[in-house]
Structure formats: structure tokens, C-alpha cells
Design an enzyme around this catalytic site. Structure first.
Site, PDB file in Angstrom:
ATOM      1  N   TYR A 439       0.582  -1.161  -0.129  1.00  0.00           N
ATOM      2  CA  TYR A 439       0.206  -0.085   0.086  1.00  0.00           C
ATOM      3  C   TYR A 439       0.883   1.257  -0.125  1.00  0.00           C
ATOM      4  O   TYR A 439       2.151   1.342  -0.004  1.00  0.00           O
ATOM      5  CB  TYR A 439      -1.214  -0.149   1.112  1.00  0.00           C
ATOM      6  N   GLU A 440       0.195   2.366  -0.191  1.00  0.00           N
ATOM      7  CA  GLU A 440       0.775   3.690  -0.527  1.00  0.00           C
ATOM      8  C   GLU A 440       1.846   3.653  -1.493  1.00  0.00           C
ATOM      9  O   GLU A 440       2.657   4.270  -1.539  1.00  0.00           O
ATOM     10  CB  GLU A 440       1.541   3.876   1.092  1.00  0.00           C
TER      11      GLU A 440
END
Lengths: 593, 593
Positions: A439-440
Site C-alpha cells: 500500500y501507499e
């Protein structure tokens, strides 16, 4: 079993001896009071909370998970009480603006505290963590009215926040977003669409949840330039409290590999009322302003799990008796020797230790740069900080989380079969760590961002700002014979990185896939240069105090890093030399038969 | 979502074109009928079973797990029906002795079938897998009466088997075993003790479970030389069926990271009746006779999960649209390009493909060697096979499972956020793969076994048997210009390995920790030499047929392997050169402060 004590001694070493943050921070407007005593006492209090309140909820939270019944999400037992205690301690507003009730402390303090909270309970730490992102976005881009409405409850933690970006068909490629925002005529909008993977999207910790939602205005361009950012609260604000329920709801909870105690929600926006933040169609640039802090925050997850897994594996390795040392019994009075006598167990422990301590130094430095970028009065100083951050944040995110995954796996391996058993706690760290590579921005995306936007786009100008720091350090140490074993390979790697960068740049001018093909290897190469630099700097500080075990251990660990981890660069350079052709030549229809 | 089709085309390539197993097998006594047609038809049938029966139970089995109620273990829905079908198809006795009802086929066939079953459903595959180990032990060491009693029901699958080695305080170090065996005077023994991590220890698939248990006789030496092996059946055999219940019971089920559908049991032996197999105090050597097959079986788990994860990731990468190719749109009619256009995604896919195909070639060759060791009439041929197996089985176990863990993680990464969500099926492969690095001797133990017992103990004699094969291949190919890109680096690595081995050997004579410190890096170095050899051999076969896509893909994948995976050896050699000192110098009390 897993154990955790906040590594305060090492944090103090990094902040005070290595980085001397007091002098930097107290020179920044508003941070005059951020002296060593204050920093240490804040960290000590944070350590108690992490160790005594959060860590005991980590295993039970993983086993229990979150539940969704009639649209309401219940977090695991003890999570709300811990959150209340966290709020009451003022932790939610630690580095927030005093105008809105925050304590106004530097960001530099927030990151070590993040590390502790992740070590103790990563899933729990994501509830306040996401709120902080929402706070930062509204603080940077909200109108005065929006700030007055949303910031005080986000700062005092009575409300929490989310980031609603991903949709089922788009994660990396946010240009494909379909969620719509229709103007209601009164300045507000009606938001419709489905968002997935929304961390802390719904829960029972706070009175209200402030969703920051990417969506398209009716007349918006159909690509990444047509996306706007909206505030969509779960309950509409009213009279300093909450009023009407907005039609935004949790459609389901994802069943995940890890971070099970964090509610990862499918969020349905069924014509929910939303308020534009910043300019229309400028949603992505609003998001980008908080990207550095968010990505460093994910890097801290790699570090936090590395640390707790290391401590646990170390305790086990000293306690578990199995086989005799190859060189003869070390504990002849016992039925076998503790497994820490075995070189291969030490290899894993030292890998964990070396990555944790270098990651702590690196991330703390970046945190200082975030404060400098934010507050320094000198424009050039701010620009240098911004450039170094732009360059190194993708490295922090990807290198620290890759290393976090590797090291939590070493933790499992040291526990042997017990590492695979849930009650021992080691495999949870692996499962929790796994999301941080995704993620990110996946780690592959970080690598593309690094080589493409951060290194090649300005012909290496930002990169040279960093390599000059390394070069200067090497020059400064030139006269110290005892530093030669570190300075020589560090200087060589610094030079090689420059050469490799040049080659990739030349090749990419002919064929852009050359940059894509190099990306992941290049990021790790730069990561090792960064860690090599920090290990050498830590040695430079430690040598005069080498009669104290703490500093002797630093030198010993640096030698391990240079001997057993940094040589990965030999493989990376060899792979980079082979370019894109070996990746691109196979027709996509001929991958399987 | 995860998908699976047995890679029959590649298996046929390996068995027939690369290894020409027909000629080897049909020359062995008893395997005259093991021709290509028979092999292919058996594999095709096995593929159907794996794809159609086992694979659909994989996700549900993981979610459901096993349950223990009143001492009875229930396996997930569908597991028993699948097992019954497996038995009825005669699969449990495929390579077993016809004297006891087996089909008498070569082991060479059993391993590709294992690969398929693991790909389709690793947890399920462990129920018959463990039985086969018990079969092999009793067949090799049991008395005629024991064979007559236990082998027919193990062969027809009406009974299953286990291996009961580990105890809470000892896994690696079986010399510490405490379980006791007291003679009952009638030739049988009373077995008491607790065993942990017993795969398939209790379940509802079969009428009886035959536990093979390591325990100590009353007068036994207190070390590894005082351990005997016993048959302890769940129900005592009676009149060709089962009689009295023996006091051996499942005390609890472990809650694990993966292989949740396999019952991992704590087994309590409360004075259970047992029968000695083989000589008193020779239990470890009984175990060792089946170690090679068991360790190769674990290696197959790495391969099987690598393959299914690869196929799933490949399908997703062709389907998932996200971003445009760096070199310009490839599918301009679609909102974005399939992610297989991106070099970094291809890097991961090709890593999965290259490791899977090399692993399949390597393991199939080892399986042939198992048959040769077992059956060849020529003593020297048997000895050569035995020596190559002794050397390479630890490599197969550790290198294939390390690679299996790496590649299943690539599978998750290619799925992005969806990879972390259980319903997509990719994270299960990671969790299931994780155990394969731990059991049947951790990968660190494999590495110690390799460098210590297999390489240094005979001054490299076994190693030279292998490096000569590589050397001969390089010589044979010398005249082929198109092979030079493979032969040159392969020959160089072969030479380097010899030099590195010599250095380690010299250093270890002074300090045994030098061997321990080198072990893991050395194993991977040899692993790359083995895979480099197989990739070059596959190219040598494929070049004349390079106009067919299957063979062109082999050449392309080999180039990828040489360009992007084999260069890991540069790092390994650099690390090996630094020896034990960087691992051993830190005092164990100074690892943390």
C-alpha cells in the site's frame, strides 16, 4: 513468545549523538522548546504506552479481528479503551498545530513514536495514523471554515480520518477513478461511488469519521488531471458536534492476510454530502503534499516490525537450547547450547539488528528534513530538504518495508517450527509486514518514482545533493586510519552509483523500458548506499567510545553490515548492467504453454 | 483469483527431452514398462485429479481448517471424499511394492504428481504424503511380519502414517528426545511421551493411523545414538483389520500461519503399545534412509506453490489494466494497458517462471537418481547416484523452498492490494510456503548438512562428482557459438565454486565456525550453479527448435536467468570472502541495550 521494549537507548543515540536534532529543531520557528530533555521525556512516556497498553492487545487483536454487524464495525476487545487513553494523553495531537489544540511538537518526535506503536501493535496504530493524514490534508488545503470545523476534533482524536483513493479497478492508476461528485448548488457536492481497501473506514473508536475522498466533478478531464478531493464526514458537523448521518457506509470488511485488527473497509458513497478541499481537479496535488509523510509512515511499519521481531528472536536465541557450538560446548552444564552460538542464527539476528538500526537512523534524519522543509527560514535549506526528501522517501518506503519483510521472516526462522505457530506471535509480524510492501504505492511503484521522477527527470540533480553528502563524509574521514575499512567501500559504492545512474539515463533516452527494468535493483542499490553511509557515520561517532559496549556493538554491527549485507550491491550492479532486454523479449503469449 | 492447470507440457519436456527418463527407467529391474506412453498417461490422469478434485478444495480448506472435538479431528469439507477418490484411483500405492498391493512404478513418476498435488492443495497433499514416508520406513526396516501387517493398508490408503520426531524442547536436536519405550516382555513396548508438530497426526480420512515414533529404550545412551524407532498404531491391528484402541491421542491442534487444512497435532503417548522397527538405538539411521525422499518432497512443496502462484499471477498480469507502457500504449482501445507490459512486473513473473522450470528439471533429475540408487544393477552407478543425492538433496530442499517463498511473494505483489486479501487466494500460497523453510530440517540445517557433512567431510569428493558433470557439459558445448553466452558464465561459476570451497575448507580446519558462517551463502551458490547448468542444458536442447514458441521461450527465460537471477552469485561470493569474524565478534550480551 514475542516481547517488546522500546529501544530508547538507540533512539537517543540516533536523535542526539548521530543527528543532534536539538540544535536543528530549536532553530526552527515554533520549536524553540524542543530540547533534549523534552524529547527524551516524551519518548519515555510513549514507550510506556506502547509497551504496557498496546503490545498486550496485539495477539488478541489479531485473533479476534474486526466484525461488521448491521453496518457497525466493532474493533477487538481493549482497542477502544486504549484509544481513549491515547487521546487523553494528548498523543493524537502531538505534532499538530496549537491553533487547533495540538501540542505543536516537531514531526521528528512523531516518527519514533510511530515506530514504537507499530512494534507494539501495528493494526491499532493505523487508526490514529490515518487520522493524522486527514489532519495534514485539511490543514494544508482546507478553507478556514473547514479547518475550524474538522481540525479540532481530529487533533483531540474525538473524530478520526481516512483516505479514500482506491477503487476496485484502480489502485496504482488513480487516473481511472470513477467516483463522481455532483454540485448541490450550495457549495457542497453529492459523492457517489465505491472505494475499497479503506483502512479504518468504519469502527467504534470515535464519534465521527472524516473521509477524504478522491472523485470527479461532472466536467472534469477523464484522466489523472480530473480528480478532486472532498471531505465526506460520516456524520455532518453540527454546532461543534455531530448531526445528520451521511449516506456513506461500510459495505463489507476485507478478510486479510494480516493487520486483522484494523478494519479494512469497502466504503459505499450513496450520494453522500461532500465538501471540496482545495481547487477543483487538483485532488492529486493535494494528496501529494502529504505523500512524503505518509510514505515515511509506511516505512516506519517495516522498521517497527523489524524491531519487535528482532527483540523477540534475540530473546529466544539466548534461551532455546539446541545442538552444541561447532567449536565446542559453550554451556556444558546445560543439555545443549543456546542457539545464538550458531553462526547462521547470528547471521539472521545481525541482519535484523543492522537493518533496524540503520533504518532508525535513516528515518529519523528524514523526519528532521520534514521539519526543516516545513519550517526553516532559509529558502535554500528548505529546498535542499525538499529535494533530499523527494529523492529518498521512495527509498525509505520500499527499502525499509522490503527489509522489514525479510527480517520478520528471519524472526520466524529463528523460532524454528514454533515460528509458524500463531500463539508464539512471530508469524503475525510477517503477515502484518506484508501489506507494507503493497500500500501507499507498491514497492515497484516507489522504484519507478525514484528512477523516473526523482533521479532521471532532473538529470540527477537531486541525487547529487545526496551523493555529495556521502562524498563530503568520506573526505572528512580520510585521515582516520580506523575508518578506512568503511570509507573505502562507501566511496567506491558512491562512485559506482553515479556511473550506473549515468548508464541507465543514457539507455532510457533510447528506450524508456530501461528505466523500468532498472527501477527495483536501483532502489536497493541506493538503499545500501544510504545505509552504508549511516553505518559509517555511526562508527565515526562510536570509535572514540569503543570501550563502552553500546558503541563497540555499533562498530561490530557496522562491520557485519559491510561484510554481509552491503555486498548485495555486487549482484545489483551486475543485474543492472544487463538492461531491459532480458525482461522484455518474451512475448506475453509465450509465458506459459 | 488463483487458477491452476498442471504444467504437463513442461513436465514432458523435462522428463522426455531433457532427461530422457524412459531409457534410464526401462533399464532398471522392475521398471521395464515405464515407457513414455505410460508416464504421460499417468501424469495426465494425475493432472485431472489435482485440477478438478483437489484445487477446488484449497481455499475452502484454508478457511475452514481442522477441528478437534472429544479427541476426534475433522478435516475440512470435501477432504475425505477427495481422499477416497484418490485411494480408489490407486494413487496411494503408485510407486509402492507390488508385493503389498502397490503399482510398482518408479519414484520418478511420484514427484511430478506431488508437485501437482501441492500446487492444487498443499495441506491435503500432506495426508497421503506422510503415509508414504511411513510406508518407506517400514518397507526398508520392518520385519516380514510388520511389512505384512502394515504395508498393505498403507499402500491401499485405508490406513495413513505419521512421523513423530519433534518434542517441545527439541526439533533440530533430536538427541534431546525424552519419549520413553519400556519393554513389555512380549517383544512389544510401552511408549510414553509427548510429540509436537505431528502433521496428519489425527484425522477422519482413514480407518487407522500408523505412527512412527522416535523414543528411548531404558538402557539407551543419552544422546542421538540412543534413539529407537517404533511403530505405534492408533488401533492395534487385528485379523487383517483394526482392534483395540491404543492410548495415543491428539491433545490439541496447532493454530498455524498456513497449511491450516492439515491437522498439525500434539500427540500424547500414554503408555501406548509400540513395536520396534530395525535395531535398538538405530532409530536415526532408519529415519535417514528415507530422508532424501522426504526432503525432496519438501522441495517439491516450494516448486508446487511457485508454479500455482506463477500461473495465477500471469493470468492476472494479462488481465489487470493499470497505467500505460512506458514506451507508449499497447492496448490503446482499453482504458489502460495490462500490467504485464511493465518491466518490473515482468521481472517478477520471469523470476517465478525461471525458478519453477529450473526447479522442475532439477527435482526430476533427483527423482531419477533415487530410482537409480534404488535399482541400478551397476554398483558404481548406484554409488554415483547416492553421492549426487547426498550432495544435492539439501540444495533441493532449501533452495527450492527459499525460492518458493520468494516467488509466492512475487505472486502477491503482482496482485497489488488484492494479493493481501484472502479470497483472491494468493496470500495463502505465501502462508503455506512458509512452513517448507522450517520443517524436515530448517533451511539453515540443510546448509550446515551440505557444507559440513556433504562437501567438507570427504574433501569435496561428492562435490567433484557434480562439478565434473558441469565441466563436461561446458566442454561438450564449446564449439557452439550460440551457447557461449551461457557456457562462459557457467564454466566460470563452476570454477569459482571450486575455489570458494577450497577456501572455506582451509578456513574451517582452523575454525569450525567458518563452515557454519559460510553455510547458507554456499548453499545458494551451489543452487545457482545447479540451476545455471539446467538452464544451459535446456537451451542446448531448445536452440535447434527455436522457431517453436515453446523452445524460444526456454531460451528467453534462460537469458533472463543468467541476466537477472544468477548474478546473485556475485553477492554470495563477496559475502563468503568475509568469513566468520563479522558474525561471531559481537558478544551475545551486547546484541541489545
Amino acid at each position: 513468545m514475542a516481547i517488546y521494549r522500546a529501544p530508547l537507548r538507540d533512539m537517543q543515540f540516533v536523535l542526539h549523538e548521530l543527528l543532534n536534532v536539538e540544535s536543528t529543531l530549536t532553530a526552527l520557528p515554533g520549536y524553540q522548546d524542543a530540547n533534549r530533555d523534552l524529547i527524551d521525556s516524551v519518548l519515555e512516556e510513549a514507550a510506556k504506552f506502547a509497551q504496557e497498553v498496546l503490545f498486550p492487545l496485539n495477539r488478541s487483536g489479531d485473533e479476534e479481528g474486526c466484525t461488521l454487524v448491521d453496518g457497525k464495525v466493532t474493533t477487538p476487545k481493549g482497542f477502544k479503551a486504549a484509544y481513549d487513553q491515547f487521546r487523553e494523553g494528548g498523543w493524537t495531537g502531538l505534532d499538530c498545530d496549537p491553533t487547533y489544540g495540538g501540542q505543536g511538537l516537531p514531526k521528528t518526535l512523531g516518527f519514533p513514536i510511530s515506530e514504537m506503536n507499530v512494534s507494539a501493535n501495528m493494526a491499532w496504530s493505523m487508526y490514529p495514523g490515518l487520522s493524522h493524514g486527514a489532519y495534514a490534508a485539511i490543514h494544508a488545503h482546507g478553507s478556514d471554515e473547514q479547518k475550524a470545523t474538522y481540525l479540532p476534533p481530529l487533533v483531540d482524536g474525538s473524530w478520526t480520518g481516512t483516505m479514500c483513493l482506491t477503487e476496485p479497478h484502480c489502485g496504482t492508476d488513480l487516473g481511472l477513478i470513477k467516483s463522481r461528485a455532483e454540485p448541490l448548488g450550495d457549495g457542497s457536492y453529492r459523492i457517489s461511488g465505491t472505494k475499497i481497501f479503506i483502512s479504518s473506514g468504519e469502527h467504534d473508536l470515535a464519534d465521527n469519521i472524516v473521509h477524504l475522498v478522491l472523485a470527479r466533478l461532472p466536467d472534469a478531464p477523464r484522466d489523472i488531471k480530473g480528480i478532486s478531493l472532498f471531505i465526506v464526514p460520516k456524520f455532518l458537523p453540527a454546532d461543534g458536534g455531530v448531526g445528520e448521518r451521511n449516506p456513506v457506509s461500510c459495505g463489507s470488511l476485507e478478510h486479510k492476510m494480516g493487520i486483522k485488527a484494523n478494519a479494512t473497509c469497502v466504503m459505499n458513497f450513496d450520494g453522500a454530502v461532500g465538501y471540496l478541499i482545495g481547487e477543483p481537479n487538483r485532488g492529486m496535488s493535494c494528496m501529494f503534499t502529504m505523500m512524503n509523510a505518509a510514505r515515511l509512515g509506511v516505512g516506519m511499519q517495516g522498521l517497527g516490525l523489524n524491531e519487535v521481531s528482532y527483540q523477540s528472536a534475540l530473546a529466544y536465541a539466548k534461551d532455546r537450547l539446541q545442538m552444541r557450538a561447532l567449536t565446542g560446548p559453550v554451556a556444558p552444564e546445560k543439555p545443549a547450547d543456546p542457539i545464538i552460538v550458531h553462526p547462521d542464527v547470528r547471521r539472521m539476528l545481525l541482519t535484523m539488528k543492522a537493518y533496524a538500526e540503520a533504518g532508525r537512523a535513516f528515518s529519523s534524519w528524514l523526519a528532521v528534513l520534514l521539519d526543516v522543509e516545513d519550517r526553516a527560514e532559509d529558502t535554500e535549506q528548505r529546498q535542499d530538504a525538499a529535494d533530499l526528501l523527494a529523492l529518498l522517501i521512495p527509498v525509505a518506503k520500499a527499502f525499509m518495508t522490503d527489509n522489514g519483510f525479510e527480517t520478520t521472516n528471519h524472526g520466524v526462522q529463528i523460532f524454528g517450527g514454533h515460528g509458524f505457530i500463531r500463539e508464539w506471535g512471530m508469524e503475525q509480524f510477517v503477515r502484518d509486514a506484508r501489506i507494507s510492501l503493497l500500500y501507499e504505492g507498491t514497492n515497484g511503484i516507489q522504484a519507478m518514482d525514484l528512477i523516473g521522477r526523482k533521479v532521471l527527470m532532473d538529470q540527477g540533480a537531486k541525487l547529487r545533493k545526496f551523493t555529495k553528502l556521502v562524498h563530503r563524509f568520506c573526505q572528512e574521514q580520510e585521515g582516520r586510519a580506523e575508518m578506512a575499512e568503511f570509507v573505502a567501500p562507501l566511496a567506491a559504492l558512491n562512485k559506482q552509483l553515479g556511473e550506473v545512474t549515468m548508464k541507465i539515463g543514457m539507455a532510457a533516452m533510447q528506450n524508456k523500458d530501461e528505466a523500468g527494468a532498472a527501477a527495483s535493483d536501483y532502489l536497493r542499490l541506493l538503499g545500501h548506499l544510504v545505509y552504508g553511509w549511516f553505518w559509517a557515520r555511526m562508527v565515526a561517532i562510536s570509535l572514540p567510545k569503543a570501550d563502552e559496549p553500546f558503541y563497540a556493538a555499533k562498530i561490530s554491527t557496522a562491520r557485519f553490515y559491510y561484510a554481509k549485507l552491503m555486498p548485495e550491491t555486487h549482484a545489483l550492479i551486475a543485474k543492472l548492467a544487463t538492461g531491459a532486454q532480458p525482461l522484455m523479449s518474451l512475448d506475453q503469449d509465450h509465458f506459459a504453454f
